[in-house]
Structures are given as C-alpha cells and as structure tokens.
Design an enzyme around this catalytic site. Structure first.
Site, PDB file in Angstrom:
ATOM      1  N   GLU A 116     -31.457  -5.266 -24.456  1.00  0.00           N
ATOM      2  CA  GLU A 116     -32.488  -6.191 -23.984  1.00  0.00           C
ATOM      3  C   GLU A 116     -33.753  -5.482 -23.501  1.00  0.00           C
ATOM      4  O   GLU A 116     -34.852  -6.038 -23.578  1.00  0.00           O
ATOM      5  CB  GLU A 116     -31.938  -7.101 -22.878  1.00  0.00           C
ATOM      6  CG  GLU A 116     -31.608  -6.444 -21.535  1.00  0.00           C
ATOM      7  CD  GLU A 116     -30.217  -5.819 -21.467  1.00  0.00           C
ATOM      8  OE1 GLU A 116     -29.634  -5.534 -22.530  1.00  0.00           O
ATOM      9  OE2 GLU A 116     -29.719  -5.593 -20.339  1.00  0.00           O
TER      10      GLU A 116
ATOM     11  N   CYS B 208     -22.984  -3.911 -21.782  1.00  0.00           N
ATOM     12  CA  CYS B 208     -22.580  -2.991 -20.718  1.00  0.00           C
ATOM     13  C   CYS B 208     -21.275  -3.468 -20.063  1.00  0.00           C
ATOM     14  O   CYS B 208     -20.236  -3.377 -20.698  1.00  0.00           O
ATOM     15  CB  CYS B 208     -23.716  -2.778 -19.736  1.00  0.00           C
ATOM     16  SG  CYS B 208     -23.577  -1.181 -18.917  1.00  0.00           S
TER      17      CYS B 208
ATOM     18  N   HIS C 298     -28.041  -1.178 -23.088  1.00  0.00           N
ATOM     19  CA  HIS C 298     -28.783  -2.415 -22.807  1.00  0.00           C
ATOM     20  C   HIS C 298     -29.853  -2.656 -23.869  1.00  0.00           C
ATOM     21  O   HIS C 298     -30.992  -2.221 -23.695  1.00  0.00           O
ATOM     22  CB  HIS C 298     -29.469  -2.325 -21.440  1.00  0.00           C
ATOM     23  CG  HIS C 298     -28.521  -2.314 -20.290  1.00  0.00           C
ATOM     24  ND1 HIS C 298     -28.233  -3.436 -19.554  1.00  0.00           N
ATOM     25  CD2 HIS C 298     -27.785  -1.320 -19.758  1.00  0.00           C
ATOM     26  CE1 HIS C 298     -27.364  -3.137 -18.608  1.00  0.00           C
ATOM     27  NE2 HIS C 298     -27.076  -1.850 -18.707  1.00  0.00           N
TER      28      HIS C 298
HETATM   29  N1  GLN Z   1     -20.417  -1.442 -13.669  1.00  0.00           N
HETATM   30  C1  GLN Z   1     -20.352  -0.860 -14.967  1.00  0.00           C
HETATM   31  C2  GLN Z   1     -20.570   0.640 -14.935  1.00  0.00           C
HETATM   32  O1  GLN Z   1     -21.095   1.160 -13.991  1.00  0.00           O
HETATM   33  C3  GLN Z   1     -21.346  -1.527 -15.918  1.00  0.00           C
HETATM   34  C4  GLN Z   1     -22.762  -1.376 -15.508  1.00  0.00           C
HETATM   35  C5  GLN Z   1     -23.696  -2.335 -16.203  1.00  0.00           C
HETATM   36  O2  GLN Z   1     -23.270  -3.374 -16.692  1.00  0.00           O
HETATM   37  N2  GLN Z   1     -24.982  -2.031 -16.231  1.00  0.00           N
HETATM   38  O3  GLN Z   1     -20.211   1.321 -15.863  1.00  0.00           O
END
Ligand code: GLN
Length: 536
Positions: A512, A384, A510
């Site tokens: 995970e 992410c 994600h």
């Molecule tokens: N802050 C980033 C976004 O909003 C990544 C979010 C995250 O890592 N879950 O796109």
C-alpha cells in the site's frame, strides 16, 4: 546553488484538521505539472523521535519510506500525489531535532556555550529544512508545519520560519491555511477567526504571503477583499478552498483559484507551461464514473479510526479506478468476528483484506475470517500481520498444528510458524528497530505473484519484526501453501499463495505504501479484478 532553491512554508490557523497535507500536496502537484521539481517535508512538533512508537489511535497510520523511515501519514499523500519517493529527510520531529542538538552538545560541539532554543534549536530546524534543497534534486521545497499557530510546541518552528523569511527574501514564502466558518443563525461567513490567526502570526514576526481559506460556502469577492485588507495580503492571494468530494479534486480546485500562479509570482519564478493535469483528470473521470460496483471487507482492529489504514484505503481507490470499478469498503472489526457470525459478516463480500497490526487483540477474528476466505474461495489479500495470520490459519486448520501461532502472541507454542528473526532476538529497544524499508524479493516464475507483477524481481517496503519460520516450509508447500516470493539474501519468505484457490495471496511487506494515483499497485489492481470476477 542553494540560494536559488525556493522554500514555501505551510502553516495552519484557527483549528487543526484543515488539511494542510492535502493543500501542500495539491500545490506541489500543480508546480510539478508546470515543470518544476518539488518535494514536500513535514515538521512535527511532538517529542517522539518518530511516529513509529505511536499507537495508530494516537496518530493514524505510520507511513514507511524506501529508506526505512517511520513517518507521518501526510508523507503518503505527498507520494501518492507527486509519484516521487520521500525519505527520512521529509519528516522531522522535535524529538529528532533535540536528539541531534543534545548529541552534539555531549560531543563538545558547543564547548563553553549555553545551548539554547534560539539559536541552536532553530539553527538545527533550518538545517533540516535546507537539507532537501541542498540535495540538488529539487527547485522548490514545501515545508508543512504540523499543529496550529499559537501551540507552545510549534513556536521554535515558527521562529525558524521567521528567520528564513528574513534571510531569504523572495526565495521564501508562507502560506497560511485557515477556516472561514459559516454561522447558520446569522446566515454569514465569518472572517474574524482568520483575522485573529493572522494577527498571531504577525506577533511572531511573520506576514503570510497567501491565505488559503477552508470554507463550506463560496467566498464572494467582497469577503476576499475584506480578508485581504485586514490581513495585509493581495486579494488574489486569498484562496478559497471549498470542501471537496475527494481529496483528489483539490489540485484542480487550487488550479481554478490559481494558487500555483500566485505562488510562482511571489517567488519570482516563471510560470513555464500551464499545468499539465491530463492524466490526473483522466483518473478523476474514472473515479467519478465507475462502470461496476463491488463490496470488499477490510478487517483490522483500529477501524474506529480510518486514518490507521490510510494507505490501504487509498490503494484500494487507485485500484478501483484502474478497473473502472467503485469499490465499497466494509470496515470490519476483527474483535467482533467469530465462528458463529462469520457467514453473516463476510458472506456477501467479494474480496477480503486482512490488515497489518501488532499484538494479540483481534487476532482470532482475523484467523476466522481467513479460514472463511480460504474455504469459500473468496479473493484474499493478507498484508504483513494479515499474511502471518494466513500462515497460522493454514498451519492450524490444514496442517493440523492446533497450537500453531506467532511467537509475538504465544512465545511457548510448539509450532512457532511465525517467529523472530535471529538478529531481532538481541534487540530490546523499540524505536526504529524493526525490519524497515525497501527489500528485494524474487518471485517464482509461473506463480500467481509472478502473473500479478509481470516480473520476477521486485522491491517492497517492510515494517515488522516477525517472519515466516522456514523450519515449517516443507510442510506448507507439500500441502498447498507455496512460498512464491523470497528474499534471496536472507531466505526470508515474502509472499505466500494457495495452490487450490482462485486468488489467495499474503505478503510480508506493505504494498500500500507504493500505490500512487499515476501508478496504482499491481497487487491491489489484480486483487480488485479478482473480486470483480468473483462477483460475476
Ligand atoms: N506484528 C507483526 C510483526 O511485527 C506484523 C507487523 C505489521 O503488520 N506491520 O512482525
């Protein structure tokens, strides 16, 4: 139909952090392995509608379900143990309960009546508990009540449990988790806090059926008898829960103590078969007898609180076991990394993960770490924000866009390589408005990502607002950073990888959240494999 569904409540006493989530998940695992369909739900007493707006320092990781619910991290344990997905219905907060009741009040659903905690709030709590039973998917619903008995904010939940126990008889039971402290000076285990905690439950009208006692020393028969006598439970319903080396030991410890048997007897359910825990034992065997060791780095800004990266830490354990490798994780604070110390901090690592996150703090350290992984050909996995940082790093240092950034950190950059999605620009509310939950992704044949997944169509869980900016896609691809996973409905880039690097993958989602004991996630499994290869 719902009259046959069994409801088990798990409450906690004496102190917080006794591990209700792990006990609930372990019991569920044993019941599942006897052939029952089981789900676990968490009721959280705080007023936030969900934990999505909470800082990880407050609450640890925010876990995301397939249906896009932002939930308590215990749901991660439930999925990792049971290998069955959870949903919004598995996590209810006081905020959500009140929101529903107040919305109904405004609609006129209670016209003429005073809306009160009892019965309106307690009825809504009971409705939320029974919802999972009424899906018809589960024979047993385990509901874990957050907080400790006696907390003001959990009183309505306790009252709802009292009512359900009264209404449902043997179809409903309560397990109370307590602590038996050991006083070194006296050389004794002390049962008094447990007695008091049960007394408090009794004041609220609840007689627990089973006591699970956390302890650092074995409970003798005598102590168990004493607890049983003072707390009106059978001696075999006093269950010892010793501290364990791994959370994954707990189901087997509970099996030894016959928690599952006692529970089924109370619920008047047949024992069916003995728990089939063969695969689980195989996992534990490999966990405890690794054939190799490696050290990887996890770079994030919440590392003082390891719960902030719970699912990543567990996914690494699952992947280590799949490779029969003990993975030592060096947690590195992204704010501490700079050009001068990066060699010293990261030089000996066999793999580098850059964690998800929000906001500016620590961002330059992450970018420095990624440059180091890219240039030194160290296996890299960006998750992410970690993927977004990999894109920024490449734009700055390979494409030469010196001011490249995400508009989350620098709204005025001339090279917004990570930017808001069009739909997101209109949204101002912060709760539940990110791109959340499961989205499909199509992977390019012949890519690293394709070889990792072994297939071209995947579904992964998201939680973010910002995206790869497709205006720059040609520049990236022409210079060796390839977008190999795309959401074909929206053209959003979900996976990037480097052409001239043995293992450098960034994912906008994600992975995970989907890794379980029985199904470790291929991205983590192959990342650890790459780290092992690199270490040779
Ligand atoms: N802050 C980033 C976004 O909003 C990544 C979010 C995250 O890592 N879950 O796109």
């Amino acid at each position: 139909m719902s009259s046959n569904i069994k409801y088990i409540f798990v409450t906690g006493g004496v102190t917080s952090s006794l591990g209700k989530g792990i006990i609930s998940a372990s019991l569920a695992k044993l019941l599942q392995s006897r052939g029952y369909t089981v789900t676990i739900q968490k009721l959280d007493p705080y007023i936030n509608v969900d934990p999505g707006t909470l800082n990880p320092y407050e609450h640890g990781e925010c876990y995301v379900t397939n249906d896009g619910a932002e939930t308590d991290l215990d749901l991660g344990h439930y999925e990792r143990f049971l290998n069955v997905p959870t949903s919004q219905a598995n996590n209810i907060t006081t905020g959500r309960i009140y929101q529903t009741v107040i919305t109904k009040e405004r609609e006129g659903a209670y016209l003429g009546k005073t809306v009160q905690v009892i019965p309106h709030i307690t009825d809504e709590i009971k409705r939320c508990v029974k919802l999972l039973g009424e899906t018809g998917e589960f024979e047993i619903v385990i509901t874990e009540i957050g907080g400790t008995v006696g907390d003001i904010e959990s009183l309505p939940y306790i009252e709802a449990v009292r009512q359900m126990k009264w209404e449902m008889g043997h179809n409903c039971m309560v397990i109370h988790l307590t602590l038996i402290p050991y006083l070194t000076a006296a050389g004794e285990l002390k049962t008094k806090p447990t007695q008091h905690s049960v007394k408090m439950l009794l004041e609220y009208g609840i007689q627990p059926d089973v006591l699970v006692c956390r302890t650092e020393h074995h409970l003798s028969k005598e102590i168990k008898r004493k607890i049983a006598l003072f707390c009106n439970v059978q001696t075999n319903a006093v269950i010892e829960s010793m501290d364990a080396a791994s959370i994954y030991d707990v189901p087997l410890l509970m099996m030894q103590e016959q928690l599952d048997k006692v529970v089924l007897q109370k619920l008047k359910l047949p024992l069916k078969q003995d728990p089939d825990m063969e695969q689980w034992k195989e996992f534990l065997g490999k966990l405890k007898n690794p054939t190799t060791y490696i050290t990887i780095g996890l770079i994030g800004k919440y590392i003082e609180l390891k719960d902030a990266y719970k699912s990543i830490a567990e996914a690494i354990i699952h992947a280590g076991v799949a490779n029969e490798c003990k993975v030592n994780v060096k947690w590195i604070h992204s704010e501490k990394i700079n050009d001068e110390n990066v060699q010293e901090l990261l030089g000996t690592l066999k793999g580098i993960i850059v964690a998800p996150g929000f906001g500016d703090r620590g961002i330059e350290g992450k970018i420095t770490a990624i440059k180091f992984a890219r240039e030194n050909k160290i296996p890299f996995l960006g998750i992410c924000l970690g993927m977004q940082c990999a894109v920024i790093e490449f734009a700055r240092n390979v494409l030469g866009f010196k001011d490249a950034h995400s508009t989350e950190m620098n709204a005025a950059t001339k090279h917004p390589v990570i930017d808001f999605m069009e739909e997101q620009k209109k949204i101002t509310a912060k709760g539940g408005t990110m791109r959340l939950g499961l989205y499909p992704c199509k992977i390019t044949k012949g890519s690293k990502a394709f070889s990792i997944y072994g297939k071209g169509n995947i579904n992964e869980r998201h939680r973010h607002r910002y995206e790869f900016n497709n205006k720059f896609l040609n520049d990236f691809e022409a210079n060796g950073m390839l977008a190999t996973g795309i959401n074909t409905d929206t053209d959003l880039v979900e996976i990037v990888e480097l052409k001239n690097h043995p293992w450098f993958v960034g994912v906008q989602y994600h992975p995970e959240y989907k890794s379980t004991v029985l199904k470790p996630h291929p991205l983590f499994v192959k990342f650890i494999k790459a780290a092992m290869d690199y270490s040779k």
